[in-house]
Design an enzyme around this catalytic site. Structure first.
Site, short mmCIF file in Angstrom:
data_model
loop_
_atom_site.label_atom_id
_atom_site.label_comp_id
_atom_site.label_asym_id
_atom_site.label_seq_id
_atom_site.Cartn_x
_atom_site.Cartn_y
_atom_site.Cartn_z
N TYR A 112 -4.71 45.44 -11.87
CA TYR A 112 -3.52 45.93 -11.19
C TYR A 112 -2.40 46.08 -12.21
CZ TYR A 112 -0.02 46.89 -7.75
OH TYR A 112 0.95 47.54 -7.02
N GLN A 172 -2.71 47.81 -0.36
CA GLN A 172 -3.82 48.75 -0.10
C GLN A 172 -4.70 48.93 -1.33
OE1 GLN A 172 -0.63 49.32 0.24
NE2 GLN A 172 0.06 51.21 -0.71
N ASN A 223 4.15 42.61 -7.31
CA ASN A 223 5.22 42.05 -6.46
C ASN A 223 4.65 41.18 -5.35
OD1 ASN A 223 4.27 43.77 -4.49
ND2 ASN A 223 5.98 45.20 -4.61
N SER A 281 9.35 36.40 -13.71
CA SER A 281 9.27 35.93 -15.10
C SER A 281 10.30 34.82 -15.42
CB SER A 281 9.50 37.12 -16.01
OG SER A 281 8.74 36.98 -17.16
N GLN A 318 14.80 38.09 -20.57
CA GLN A 318 13.96 37.64 -19.44
C GLN A 318 14.66 37.92 -18.12
OE1 GLN A 318 10.37 37.08 -19.09
NE2 GLN A 318 11.28 36.82 -21.09
N HIS A 376 14.20 41.24 -16.15
CA HIS A 376 13.03 41.55 -15.30
C HIS A 376 13.41 41.50 -13.82
CE1 HIS A 376 9.72 42.17 -17.99
NE2 HIS A 376 10.07 41.13 -18.72
N GLU A 415 6.99 29.70 -17.88
CA GLU A 415 6.06 30.73 -18.35
C GLU A 415 6.14 30.87 -19.88
OE1 GLU A 415 7.27 34.62 -17.11
OE2 GLU A 415 5.30 35.52 -17.50
N HIS A 416 7.38 30.92 -20.38
CA HIS A 416 7.59 31.01 -21.84
C HIS A 416 8.52 29.89 -22.28
CE1 HIS A 416 7.47 35.25 -20.28
NE2 HIS A 416 6.51 35.35 -21.17
N ASP A 441 5.70 39.94 -25.63
CA ASP A 441 5.51 40.89 -24.53
C ASP A 441 4.75 42.13 -25.00
OD1 ASP A 441 6.76 39.45 -22.57
OD2 ASP A 441 8.67 40.52 -22.69
N GLU A 475 -29.51 9.84 -0.53
CA GLU A 475 -28.92 10.94 0.23
C GLU A 475 -29.79 11.35 1.41
OE1 GLU A 475 -27.87 14.05 -2.55
OE2 GLU A 475 -26.35 12.79 -3.51
N HIS A 505 -36.01 16.92 -1.34
CA HIS A 505 -35.61 16.91 -2.75
C HIS A 505 -36.53 16.00 -3.56
CE1 HIS A 505 -31.99 18.79 -1.25
NE2 HIS A 505 -31.41 18.81 -2.45
N1 LIG Z 1 3.81 38.59 -15.44
C1 LIG Z 1 3.65 39.77 -16.02
O1 LIG Z 1 2.96 39.91 -16.98
C2 LIG Z 1 4.32 40.95 -15.44
C3 LIG Z 1 4.25 42.18 -16.11
C4 LIG Z 1 4.84 43.29 -15.52
C5 LIG Z 1 5.49 43.16 -14.27
N2 LIG Z 1 5.56 41.94 -13.69
C6 LIG Z 1 6.18 41.75 -12.38
O2 LIG Z 1 5.46 42.54 -11.41
C7 LIG Z 1 6.34 42.91 -10.36
C8 LIG Z 1 6.23 44.40 -10.12
O3 LIG Z 1 6.81 44.74 -8.87
P1 LIG Z 1 7.06 46.25 -8.42
O4 LIG Z 1 7.58 46.19 -7.03
O5 LIG Z 1 7.86 46.95 -9.45
O6 LIG Z 1 5.64 46.97 -8.47
P2 LIG Z 1 4.23 46.66 -7.76
O7 LIG Z 1 3.31 47.70 -8.30
O8 LIG Z 1 3.85 45.26 -7.89
O9 LIG Z 1 4.47 46.95 -6.21
C9 LIG Z 1 4.64 48.24 -5.69
C10 LIG Z 1 3.88 48.37 -4.39
O10 LIG Z 1 4.41 47.45 -3.43
C11 LIG Z 1 4.10 47.93 -2.14
N3 LIG Z 1 5.23 47.78 -1.23
C12 LIG Z 1 6.55 47.93 -1.53
N4 LIG Z 1 7.28 47.75 -0.40
C13 LIG Z 1 6.42 47.49 0.61
C14 LIG Z 1 6.57 47.23 2.00
N5 LIG Z 1 7.77 47.18 2.58
N6 LIG Z 1 5.45 47.00 2.75
C15 LIG Z 1 4.23 47.03 2.17
N7 LIG Z 1 4.03 47.28 0.85
C16 LIG Z 1 5.12 47.51 0.08
C17 LIG Z 1 3.78 49.40 -2.26
O11 LIG Z 1 2.45 49.61 -1.90
C18 LIG Z 1 3.97 49.73 -3.74
O12 LIG Z 1 2.95 50.57 -4.23
C19 LIG Z 1 7.72 42.45 -10.79
O13 LIG Z 1 7.99 41.21 -10.18
C20 LIG Z 1 7.59 42.27 -12.30
O14 LIG Z 1 8.49 41.33 -12.85
C21 LIG Z 1 4.98 40.84 -14.22
N1 LIG Z 2 7.87 39.30 -19.88
C1 LIG Z 2 6.96 39.87 -18.88
C2 LIG Z 2 6.15 38.71 -18.27
O1 LIG Z 2 5.55 37.89 -19.19
C3 LIG Z 2 6.02 40.91 -19.41
C4 LIG Z 2 6.64 42.18 -19.87
C5 LIG Z 2 6.14 43.43 -19.79
N2 LIG Z 2 7.00 44.27 -20.40
C6 LIG Z 2 8.02 43.56 -20.83
N3 LIG Z 2 7.81 42.30 -20.50
ZN LIG Z 3 9.30 40.78 -20.62
#
Ligand SMILES: NC(=O)c1ccc[n+]([C@@H]2O[C@H](COP(=O)([O-])OP(=O)(O)OC[C@H]3O[C@@H](n4cnc5c(N)ncnc54)[C@H](O)[C@@H]3O)[C@@H](O)[C@H]2O)c1
Ligand SMILES: N[C@H](CO)Cc1c[nH]c[nH+]1
Ligand SMILES: [Zn+2]
Length: 430
Positions: free
Chosen positions: A130, A191, A214, A237, A259, A262, A327-328, A361, A415, A420
């Site tokens: 994903y 989905q 998310n 993050s 950070q 984000h 996390e970091h 990153d 047992e 067995h």
């Molecule tokens: N830890 C990591 O390595 C890392 C890296 C990149 C991003 N992230 C995190 O990932 C997250 C990304 O979130 P995002 O929202 O930008 O993208 P996402 O791709 O996670 O979510 C988008 C999807 O959420 C769904 N959605 C949105 N609103 C909805 C609703 N009301 N009902 C049902 N489904 C719904 C939709 O299907 C949409 O395609 C952020 O929190 C970001 O910080 C973490």
């Molecule tokens: N710091 C985020 C979570 O570890 C990852 C990321 C992607 N792009 C930039 N930063």
């Molecule tokens: Zn980052």
């Protein structure tokens, strides 16, 4: 203004416990919505995936156009500048080299009784990765997810990425091309996770779903667990900077902002022995935030969830850091090695003044998909081990079976599992 605490203040323990307990994830109740989406995808397959994708992402897809075609991927790659291609290549090469070193070794041996014992690692056959894409685009996350899968030897990698309003960054597809991922779907959210877990007419099911996302993605991963494996729930993050008087306040401030930008509940914490440094960093964050074109998200994150904690000594910083289990963790010290062995709970540790977390990153080589929300107490960042599984191997000959049989038969009797015991005794004295 972020929360300011001092370990010498009377109510420090209570205030610190409240900081640890603060809930940063979205308060929206998503479980029921996600359950309904998963049920719909299971019942109607591609039709449901396309409909939901158009509802949430306005992506303009049909059941026939869920997958990116080879031609679309070629066209996207052609749009990416040589400079961005080169940066992606650098990141890919470094991430690959580091993850190659994580490959576990099979081993097999005979013990003193002549029993053959072994451990064999095999790659998972099919994984879904994903790549988040709702609010921002993360080509680096394509590499962080796909490279360890490739290194592990996964046969099939299916990538999903949402394309809000039908838009996507060409660099996402370029990163996939560089990593060798060819099966890519323009879908996201619950989905997409459901389609990967249960399969549809056009998307064959996978064995494990990996990657950050998310609250909807996280809830969907929780709900499909068991049908498929999942890696972890990577939430908003976090960074924790431990600094002493040798730290540069402007650099520390920049790392805290990096950070916080984000958003979505991101958290930046400074723990320092120097009150002067704490004051300078707070002022510096304010100054630098004003320079950012998109400063609102980072400012909100810093003011709502950020914290600055002053402590009497670095010895005091260590248990606090281990309780936060960030996390970091950045060790902004002249001598980071003095603390490194004592940091037990962290997704990733960054050593010294010249290792900003953002290097990790993108191009450091280590993985940026890491455990959040204090789960570094029991979880690790994404790596090759998430894409393999372990099988044990056992072999007896008549002599070693005879040597082990009595203890096994006794335990079978304890047992009350006569079958067995009999499956062992039937082989003896022949
Ligand atoms: N830890 C990591 O390595 C890392 C890296 C990149 C991003 N992230 C995190 O990932 C997250 C990304 O979130 P995002 O929202 O930008 O993208 P996402 O791709 O996670 O979510 C988008 C999807 O959420 C769904 N959605 C949105 N609103 C909805 C609703 N009301 N009902 C049902 N489904 C719904 C939709 O299907 C949409 O395609 C952020 O929190 C970001 O910080 C973490
Ligand atoms: N710091 C985020 C979570 O570890 C990852 C990321 C992607 N792009 C930039 N930063
Ligand atoms: Zn980052």
């Amino acid at each position: 203004m972020p929360l300011r605490l001092d370990s010498r203040q009377a109510d420090f323990d209570t205030a610190f416990a409240a900081l640890l307990a603060s809930k940063r994830e979205t308060s929206v109740e998503v479980g029921d919505t996600v359950a309904a989406i998963i049920a719909d995808v299971r019942a109607r397959g591609d039709e449901a995936v396309a409909e939901l994708t158009n509802k949430f992402d306005k992506a303009g897809v049909t059941p026939e156009t869920l997958a990116f075609s080879e031609t679309e991927i070629d066209a996207a790659v052609a749009r990416v500048s040589p400079e961005v291609m080169a940066a992606l290549e650098t990141a890919h090469q470094r991430i690959k080299a580091h993850h190659e070193k994580q490959k576990p070794q099979d081993h097999i041996y005979q013990d003193a009784l002549g029993v053959t014992l072994g451990t064999r690692w095999t790659a998972i056959e099919a994984v879904g990765i994903y790549v988040p894409g709702g609010l921002a685009s993360y080509p680096s996350s394509v590499l962080m997810n796909a490279v360890p899968a490739k290194v592990a030897g996964v046969d099939r990698i299916a990538m999903v990425v949402p394309t809000p309003n039908g838009q996507y960054a060409a660099a996402i597809l370029a990163a996939a091309r560089i990593a060798g991922v060819t099966e890519i779907y323009r879908i996201g959210g619950a989905q997409a996770v459901a389609a990967l877990a249960y399969g549809t007419q056009s998307i064959p099911r996978v064995d494990k779903v990996i990657g950050p996302g998310n609250a909807y993605v996280a809830a969907a991963k929780r709900q499909v667990f068991g049908q498929v494996g999942i890696d972890m729930i990577a939430g908003p993050s976090e960074v924790l900077v431990i600094a002493d008087g040798s730290a540069n306040p402007a650099w520390v401030a920049a790392d805290l902002i990096a950070q916080a930008e984000h958003g979505m509940g991101a958290q930046s914490i400074l723990v320092t022995t120097e009150k002067g440094l704490a004051d300078a960093v707070v002022a510096e964050v304010d100054r630098q935030l004003a320079l950012l074109p998109k400063q609102e998200i980072a400012r909100e994150g810093w003011e709502e969830f950020g914290a600055v904690i002053t402590v009497a000594s670095l010895d005091e910083a260590v248990p606090l850091a281990n309780r936060i289990a960030s996390e970091h963790i950045e060790l902004a010290l002249d001598d980071p090695q003095q603390l490194l062995p004592r940091i037990r709970n962290a997704g990733a540790i960054f050593l010294g003044h010249h290792t900003p977390e953002a290097i990790g990153d993108y191009v450091g080589g280590s993985n940026h998909v890491l455990p959040t929300a204090r789960s570094a107490r029991f979880a690790s960042g994404l790596g090759v081990l998430d894409f393999v599984k372990r099988t044990s191997i056992l072999g007896c000959d008549p002599t070693s079976l005879a040597a082990l049989s009595q203890a096994a038969i006794t335990l079978a009797e304890v047992e009350a599992l006569d079958g067995h015991g009999r499956s062992i005794s039937i082989r003896l004295n022949r």
